[in-house]
Design a protein around this motif. Structure first.
Motif, short mmCIF file in Angstrom:
data_model
loop_
_atom_site.label_atom_id
_atom_site.label_comp_id
_atom_site.label_asym_id
_atom_site.label_seq_id
_atom_site.Cartn_x
_atom_site.Cartn_y
_atom_site.Cartn_z
N ASP A 109 72.65 -6.82 -2.65
CA ASP A 109 73.71 -6.47 -1.62
C ASP A 109 73.82 -7.83 -1.29
N GLY A 110 73.58 -8.97 -2.59
CA GLY A 110 73.48 -10.66 -1.79
C GLY A 110 72.50 -11.19 -0.86
N SER A 111 71.51 -10.33 -0.12
CA SER A 111 70.74 -10.91 0.96
C SER A 111 69.68 -11.17 0.07
N MET A 112 69.20 -12.49 0.79
CA MET A 112 67.77 -13.61 0.10
C MET A 112 66.82 -12.64 -0.32
N ASP A 113 66.62 -12.61 -1.63
CA ASP A 113 65.20 -12.52 -2.25
C ASP A 113 63.93 -12.84 -1.64
N GLN A 114 63.27 -14.29 -1.15
CA GLN A 114 62.45 -14.62 -0.23
C GLN A 114 61.77 -13.98 0.86
N ILE A 115 60.23 -14.80 0.60
CA ILE A 115 59.87 -14.45 2.05
C ILE A 115 60.84 -15.39 3.45
N ASN A 116 60.42 -15.14 4.29
CA ASN A 116 60.67 -16.46 5.38
C ASN A 116 61.54 -17.48 4.91
N PRO A 117 62.26 -17.63 3.84
CA PRO A 117 63.30 -19.06 3.36
C PRO A 117 63.37 -20.12 4.62
N HIS A 135 52.20 -12.56 5.73
CA HIS A 135 51.86 -13.04 6.72
C HIS A 135 52.12 -13.97 7.21
N GLY A 136 51.90 -14.77 6.61
CA GLY A 136 52.06 -16.01 7.25
C GLY A 136 52.94 -16.98 6.16
N ASP A 137 53.04 -17.06 5.09
CA ASP A 137 53.23 -17.21 3.76
C ASP A 137 55.16 -17.71 3.97
N HIS A 138 55.71 -18.46 3.44
CA HIS A 138 57.36 -18.46 3.15
C HIS A 138 57.55 -19.71 1.83
N ASP A 139 58.53 -18.85 1.66
CA ASP A 139 58.97 -19.65 0.12
C ASP A 139 60.27 -21.21 0.86
N ARG A 140 60.24 -21.89 -0.01
CA ARG A 140 60.42 -23.40 0.43
C ARG A 140 61.73 -23.44 -0.43
N ASP A 193 37.49 -11.99 4.95
CA ASP A 193 37.82 -12.35 5.73
C ASP A 193 36.81 -13.90 5.24
N SER A 194 36.56 -14.37 3.51
CA SER A 194 35.67 -15.80 3.67
C SER A 194 36.68 -16.66 3.18
N GLY A 195 37.49 -16.39 2.79
CA GLY A 195 38.39 -17.63 2.42
C GLY A 195 38.90 -18.32 0.95
N VAL A 196 38.71 -16.87 0.18
CA VAL A 196 38.20 -17.27 -1.23
C VAL A 196 39.80 -16.13 -1.32
N LEU A 197 40.15 -17.24 -1.74
CA LEU A 197 41.50 -16.45 -3.12
C LEU A 197 41.78 -14.86 -3.73
N GLN A 198 41.99 -14.42 -3.04
CA GLN A 198 42.24 -13.23 -3.72
C GLN A 198 42.52 -12.82 -5.41
N ASP A 199 41.91 -12.31 -6.16
CA ASP A 199 42.09 -12.11 -7.60
C ASP A 199 43.52 -11.48 -7.75
N LYS A 200 44.06 -10.33 -6.60
CA LYS A 200 44.69 -10.07 -7.32
C LYS A 200 45.89 -9.95 -5.37
N PRO A 201 46.52 -10.87 -5.37
CA PRO A 201 47.43 -10.88 -3.98
C PRO A 201 48.34 -9.47 -3.92
N ASP A 202 48.51 -9.29 -3.31
CA ASP A 202 49.69 -8.28 -2.61
C ASP A 202 50.77 -8.65 -1.70
N ALA A 203 51.80 -7.99 -1.48
CA ALA A 203 52.60 -8.72 -0.89
C ALA A 203 52.55 -9.05 0.53
N ALA A 204 51.67 -7.52 0.83
CA ALA A 204 51.22 -8.32 2.05
C ALA A 204 50.74 -9.10 2.52
N ALA A 205 49.78 -10.01 2.42
CA ALA A 205 49.34 -11.11 1.91
C ALA A 205 50.73 -12.31 1.88
N ALA A 206 51.74 -11.77 1.29
CA ALA A 206 52.27 -13.35 1.31
C ALA A 206 52.91 -13.22 2.01
#
Length: 129
Positions: free
Chosen positions: A40-48, A26-31, A11-24
């Motif tokens: 199937d035609g669905s978008m392959d981004q996180i919260n695009p 959590h609050g991230d999104h793709d622009r 919880d120190s705010g230090v970047l992860q050495d091995k990021p995982d999909a759950a971390a992405a």
């Protein structure tokens, strides 16, 4: 100048050495300007979020989904063949199977373009300013 040692706690705010999909997720999104698509035609981004010129994003999404939809119709109809008659002569009449395939492709293209318009309209966020 004195420095304190870096804390290596989760919880120190230090970047992860091995990021995982759950971390992405959590609050991230793709622009994006153009989406990557799953089979199937669905978008392959996180919260695009579409950015940039809306007309460009719409044109890209329409073309992308239309090509994918037409290809899906082709894949579904791979058993359809056409060729010369048994006596080796051809016909000037369009083959019924080919005509049906073309009609199905056009319908799939119209539906895909409508989906693209809905996606871009819902997710476009402007020019990113």
């Amino acid at each position: 100048m004195a420095t304190s040692p870096k804390k290596e706690t989760p919880d120190s705010g230090v970047l992860q050495d091995k990021p995982d999909a759950a971390a992405a997720r959590h609050g991230d999104h793709d622009r994006i300007v153009m989406a990557s698509r799953r089979a199937d035609g669905s978008m392959d981004q996180i919260n695009p979020e579409f950015i940039g010129d809306k007309d460009t994003a719409l044109a890209a999404a329409r073309e992308q989904l239309a090509v994918q939809a037409v290809s899906a119709v082709d894949v579904a109809a791979r058993g359809v063949t056409s060729g010369p008659a048994d006596d080796g002569t051809g016909s000037s009449e369009p083959d019924a199977d080919v005509k049906a395939l073309q009609d199905a492709q056009e319908q799939a293209k119209r539906e895909a373009e409508a989906k693209a318009e809905r996606e871009v309209e819902q997710l476009h966020q402007g020019l990113g300013d």
